[in-house]
Design a protein around this motif. Sequence first.
Motif, PDB file in Angstrom:
ATOM      1  N   THR A  86       0.925  -1.374  -0.122  1.00  0.00           N
ATOM      2  CA  THR A  86      -0.021  -0.133  -0.129  1.00  0.00           C
ATOM      3  C   THR A  86       0.980   1.114  -0.004  1.00  0.00           C
ATOM      4  OG1 THR A  86      -1.763  -1.165   1.281  1.00  0.00           O
ATOM      5  CG2 THR A  86      -1.878   1.291   1.316  1.00  0.00           C
ATOM      6  N   VAL A  87       1.928   1.102   0.888  1.00  0.00           N
ATOM      7  CA  VAL A  87       2.525   2.418   0.801  1.00  0.00           C
ATOM      8  C   VAL A  87       3.425   2.664  -0.356  1.00  0.00           C
ATOM      9  CG1 VAL A  87       4.882   3.541   1.948  1.00  0.00           C
ATOM     10  CG2 VAL A  87       3.267   2.393   3.360  1.00  0.00           C
ATOM     11  N   PHE A  88       4.011   1.569  -1.012  1.00  0.00           N
ATOM     12  CA  PHE A  88       4.728   1.966  -2.262  1.00  0.00           C
ATOM     13  C   PHE A  88       3.513   2.257  -3.532  1.00  0.00           C
ATOM     14  CE2 PHE A  88       5.758   0.080  -6.348  1.00  0.00           C
ATOM     15  CZ  PHE A  88       6.992   0.955  -6.581  1.00  0.00           C
ATOM     16  N   GLY A  89       2.540   1.776  -3.407  1.00  0.00           N
ATOM     17  CA  GLY A  89       1.478   1.751  -4.284  1.00  0.00           C
ATOM     18  C   GLY A  89       1.011   3.110  -4.546  1.00  0.00           C
ATOM     19  N   SER A  90       0.727   3.434  -3.044  1.00  0.00           N
ATOM     20  CA  SER A  90      -0.006   5.041  -2.988  1.00  0.00           C
ATOM     21  C   SER A  90       1.093   6.055  -3.191  1.00  0.00           C
ATOM     22  CB  SER A  90      -0.886   5.002  -1.786  1.00  0.00           C
ATOM     23  OG  SER A  90      -0.434   4.511  -0.738  1.00  0.00           O
ATOM     24  N   ALA A  91       2.187   5.830  -2.771  1.00  0.00           N
ATOM     25  CA  ALA A  91       3.370   6.807  -2.764  1.00  0.00           C
ATOM     26  C   ALA A  91       3.589   7.030  -4.297  1.00  0.00           C
ATOM     27  CB  ALA A  91       4.575   6.415  -2.395  1.00  0.00           C
ATOM     28  N   PHE A  92       3.782   6.121  -5.267  1.00  0.00           N
ATOM     29  CA  PHE A  92       4.159   5.938  -6.424  1.00  0.00           C
ATOM     30  C   PHE A  92       3.098   6.414  -7.213  1.00  0.00           C
ATOM     31  CE2 PHE A  92       4.908   4.093 -10.618  1.00  0.00           C
ATOM     32  CZ  PHE A  92       6.181   4.879 -10.998  1.00  0.00           C
ATOM     33  N   LEU A  93       1.793   6.342  -7.246  1.00  0.00           N
ATOM     34  CA  LEU A  93       0.566   6.661  -7.942  1.00  0.00           C
ATOM     35  C   LEU A  93       0.281   8.047  -7.741  1.00  0.00           C
ATOM     36  CD1 LEU A  93      -1.746   3.297  -8.313  1.00  0.00           C
ATOM     37  CD2 LEU A  93      -0.150   4.391 -10.147  1.00  0.00           C
ATOM     38  N   THR A  98       0.443  13.662 -10.012  1.00  0.00           N
ATOM     39  CA  THR A  98       0.992  14.888 -10.069  1.00  0.00           C
ATOM     40  C   THR A  98       1.814  15.361 -11.461  1.00  0.00           C
ATOM     41  OG1 THR A  98       3.047  14.627  -8.762  1.00  0.00           O
ATOM     42  CG2 THR A  98       0.953  15.238  -7.622  1.00  0.00           C
ATOM     43  N   GLN A  99       2.005  14.463 -12.162  1.00  0.00           N
ATOM     44  CA  GLN A  99       2.682  14.663 -13.433  1.00  0.00           C
ATOM     45  C   GLN A  99       2.102  15.128 -14.398  1.00  0.00           C
ATOM     46  OE1 GLN A  99       6.517  14.593 -12.944  1.00  0.00           O
ATOM     47  NE2 GLN A  99       5.648  14.690 -10.917  1.00  0.00           N
ATOM     48  N   LYS A 100       1.896  16.294 -14.780  1.00  0.00           N
ATOM     49  CA  LYS A 100       0.957  16.919 -15.876  1.00  0.00           C
ATOM     50  C   LYS A 100       1.609  16.517 -17.140  1.00  0.00           C
ATOM     51  CE  LYS A 100      -0.619  20.633 -13.122  1.00  0.00           C
ATOM     52  NZ  LYS A 100       0.291  20.510 -12.028  1.00  0.00           N
ATOM     53  N   LEU A 178      11.671   8.392 -12.655  1.00  0.00           N
ATOM     54  CA  LEU A 178      11.910   7.338 -11.402  1.00  0.00           C
ATOM     55  C   LEU A 178      12.956   7.813 -10.521  1.00  0.00           C
ATOM     56  CD1 LEU A 178      11.784   3.724 -13.354  1.00  0.00           C
ATOM     57  CD2 LEU A 178       9.900   5.416 -12.138  1.00  0.00           C
ATOM     58  N   ARG A 179      14.014   8.388 -11.008  1.00  0.00           N
ATOM     59  CA  ARG A 179      14.968   8.817 -10.207  1.00  0.00           C
ATOM     60  C   ARG A 179      14.428   9.774  -9.120  1.00  0.00           C
ATOM     61  NH1 ARG A 179      20.425  10.199 -10.513  1.00  0.00           N
ATOM     62  NH2 ARG A 179      20.913  10.790  -8.368  1.00  0.00           N
ATOM     63  N   MET A 180      13.584  10.918  -9.737  1.00  0.00           N
ATOM     64  CA  MET A 180      13.203  12.026  -8.930  1.00  0.00           C
ATOM     65  C   MET A 180      12.086  11.356  -7.885  1.00  0.00           C
ATOM     66  SD  MET A 180      11.676  15.148 -10.599  1.00  0.00           S
ATOM     67  CE  MET A 180      10.325  14.615 -11.435  1.00  0.00           C
ATOM     68  N   PHE A 181      11.393  10.360  -8.119  1.00  0.00           N
ATOM     69  CA  PHE A 181      10.468   9.731  -7.117  1.00  0.00           C
ATOM     70  C   PHE A 181      11.377   9.200  -6.022  1.00  0.00           C
ATOM     71  CE2 PHE A 181       8.569   5.764  -5.480  1.00  0.00           C
ATOM     72  CZ  PHE A 181       7.350   6.388  -4.973  1.00  0.00           C
ATOM     73  N   PHE A 182      12.267   8.336  -6.278  1.00  0.00           N
ATOM     74  CA  PHE A 182      13.252   7.799  -5.156  1.00  0.00           C
ATOM     75  C   PHE A 182      13.900   8.719  -4.542  1.00  0.00           C
ATOM     76  CE2 PHE A 182      11.979   3.984  -7.928  1.00  0.00           C
ATOM     77  CZ  PHE A 182      11.674   3.202  -6.795  1.00  0.00           C
ATOM     78  N   SER A 183      14.768   9.736  -5.054  1.00  0.00           N
ATOM     79  CA  SER A 183      15.343  10.488  -4.419  1.00  0.00           C
ATOM     80  C   SER A 183      14.883  11.895  -4.070  1.00  0.00           C
ATOM     81  CB  SER A 183      16.961  10.698  -5.261  1.00  0.00           C
ATOM     82  OG  SER A 183      16.488  10.992  -6.656  1.00  0.00           O
TER      83      SER A 183
ATOM     84  N   PHE B  23       2.990   7.107 -18.753  1.00  0.00           N
ATOM     85  CA  PHE B  23       1.817   6.292 -18.736  1.00  0.00           C
ATOM     86  C   PHE B  23       2.087   5.048 -18.343  1.00  0.00           C
ATOM     87  CE2 PHE B  23      -1.208   3.654 -21.011  1.00  0.00           C
ATOM     88  CZ  PHE B  23      -2.178   3.567 -19.891  1.00  0.00           C
ATOM     89  N   LEU B  24       3.140   4.535 -18.905  1.00  0.00           N
ATOM     90  CA  LEU B  24       3.321   3.154 -18.845  1.00  0.00           C
ATOM     91  C   LEU B  24       4.236   2.837 -17.475  1.00  0.00           C
ATOM     92  CD1 LEU B  24       5.421   2.327 -22.325  1.00  0.00           C
ATOM     93  CD2 LEU B  24       3.179   1.693 -21.309  1.00  0.00           C
ATOM     94  N   TYR B  25       4.566   3.746 -16.823  1.00  0.00           N
ATOM     95  CA  TYR B  25       5.126   3.431 -15.350  1.00  0.00           C
ATOM     96  C   TYR B  25       3.614   3.031 -14.569  1.00  0.00           C
ATOM     97  CZ  TYR B  25       9.493   5.444 -16.078  1.00  0.00           C
ATOM     98  OH  TYR B  25      10.909   5.726 -16.444  1.00  0.00           O
ATOM     99  N   ILE B  26       2.398   3.792 -14.884  1.00  0.00           N
ATOM    100  CA  ILE B  26       1.390   3.384 -13.837  1.00  0.00           C
ATOM    101  C   ILE B  26       0.673   2.283 -14.550  1.00  0.00           C
ATOM    102  CG2 ILE B  26       1.484   5.736 -13.180  1.00  0.00           C
ATOM    103  CD1 ILE B  26      -1.406   5.968 -14.689  1.00  0.00           C
ATOM    104  N   LEU B  27       1.007   1.879 -15.880  1.00  0.00           N
ATOM    105  CA  LEU B  27      -0.009   0.944 -16.303  1.00  0.00           C
ATOM    106  C   LEU B  27      -0.143  -0.280 -15.538  1.00  0.00           C
ATOM    107  CD1 LEU B  27      -1.490   0.050 -18.902  1.00  0.00           C
ATOM    108  CD2 LEU B  27       0.371  -0.482 -19.826  1.00  0.00           C
TER     109      LEU B  27
END
Lengths: 297, 313
Positions: A86-93, A98-100, A178-183, B23-27
């Motif tokens: 849940t933590v990983f999924g909701s953090a990532f999504l 927010t990525q326009k 991805l880098r931005m997400f993790f760091s 989009f592929l990341y969240i797919l």
Amino acid sequence: MHKKKLTITDIIIYIVFSIFTLICIFPFYYLFINAISSNELSQAGKIIFLPKDIHFTNFKEVFKLSGLWHSAFISVARTVLGTAATVFGSAFLGFMFTQKEMWARKFWYRYTIITMYVSAGLIPWFITMKNLGLTNNFWAYIIPAFVTPFNIILVKTYVESTPYELQESAKLDGAGTLRMFFSIILPISVPILATVAIFSAVSQWNAFQDTLILMTDEKYYTLQYVLYKYINQASSLAASIKNSQSMSGMVGSLATQQTTRSIQFTVSIVVALPILMVYPLFQRFFVKGIMIGAVKG
Amino acid sequence: MTLSKMNKKTTRLNKKFERMKLFLYILPFMILLFIFSYYPLYGWIYAFFDYRPPLALKDCDFVGLQWFKSMVDSPVKVQQLLGILRNTFVMSGLGILTSWLPMVFAIFLAECRSSKFQKIVQTFTTTPNFISWVLVYFMAYSIFSSSGAMNNILMNLGLITEPIQFLEQESGTWLSMWAWNTWKGLGWSAIMYLAALGGIDQGLYEAARVDGAGRFKIIWHITIPGLLPTYFVLLLLSIANFLNNGMEQYFLFQNAFNSDHIQVLDLYVYNLAMKSGSYSLATAISILKTFVSVILLFSVNRFSKAVRGESIV
């Protein structure tokens, strides 16, 4: 502040709150004193306000029952893995939404949120789980935990409130998404992720309905479900007590000999204890969680 | 000239590629969501078949709207359905009728001047919210069963000679279900109002005091109006959830004696399917329930937009 004197109204308020607080605590206290008192007395319902003949052998004895260790393991495993999912999924999504620049971002966000309000119902869900092979399967506890719309809203709202310059400067430094997400995003989202983690840990630990509907094999029973079984099938519990006593070959005094009630009380304490222990430590996270949730409803 | 055009084209393509990559990341997650939340909707066709579990759906008869009609085709069934609806309405209705309780709880708790007392009350009254319904049921069972604490106390006091079967009573089921719900949730629901209290302009209180307003006048004219927006949102949400009582609490507390008063829609669907094997009828009821819930949600949302200028979902 106004007058310092305690008025009648004040006293009434204090009394009413004290009574309600006592009503809230008493059942916990009642379970606890019964779990540690003489089993003979607790079986007869004689332990009401004070413990008698205190002993702690129940907590050792109860784990001799077949399957209880295993159920405790299942409960812990689903709590740890389910919370991680849940933590990983909701953090990532939450971050990705927010990525326009994302293709059809608004559509996918709505697609996710709508599932909070439109549910197919118990039977279609059950048949789907069955077709997927997720009945009598431990992963039924974990896989659905990856996408939890409510937590995604929480994280998204939080990330939107953090300065966008952080992401911009990372982009200028050549960091990918991805880098931005993790760091960057993960470290700054720790407060909200802690809230999400605690809420989902509590709900994983407390979950009962999924075991009830999906699992028929004892291998996948959680502690909650075992407690339910012990309450509703006291006679089979009595049989398994006899079994474990004849296996250990000794019968103690009546005060420490296991009874259906003593086992129910002890398991209920085992079920309640993790929550009671973490609750005071994490109270502020809970409060924060409900506040953020209130903003976005 | 052509070179810069080509460059432009590649950057546009690149951009498009970037957008797709995100989009592929969240797919994978969207697929999971599809499987667990959207694919089950396909299962609604079970409501139009005479589905008998060991058989495959293709071996079952298509019956059209028969299950929907069967809910109301005989007085007995109408009676039963009305009973279920009555329970659902009473349980949700009691909740809505007493939905002001957490607000009052918060207002008076804030009136207590000892912050230590406030903290203790808050900690202990919110704890029940975090335990499972199984545990709550066991508390009820151990305290109110015939050899439980309550009966022992009453017998010791000489008020009764025979134990009272508190949990096996038909009368009072609604009230006791409401009471356990309130026991579990009151302190927790009050937190939202306690936080909202902090947002009320302190200047208003000062001004009222200068004007010589007493405690209850201040509560009535400043605190309550300050909390009403929060109350309003929560009330609308609970109206939207009118049919969704959940089944866990009622499932645990149900027994042979109280089933006429405890079966709410969610529990009825479960009992129909898992106990009587009527998968198709249970699905038909779920469909109707989802439709009504979505309509309720939309109306409530629209109402909120019209009155507050803000949607709630």
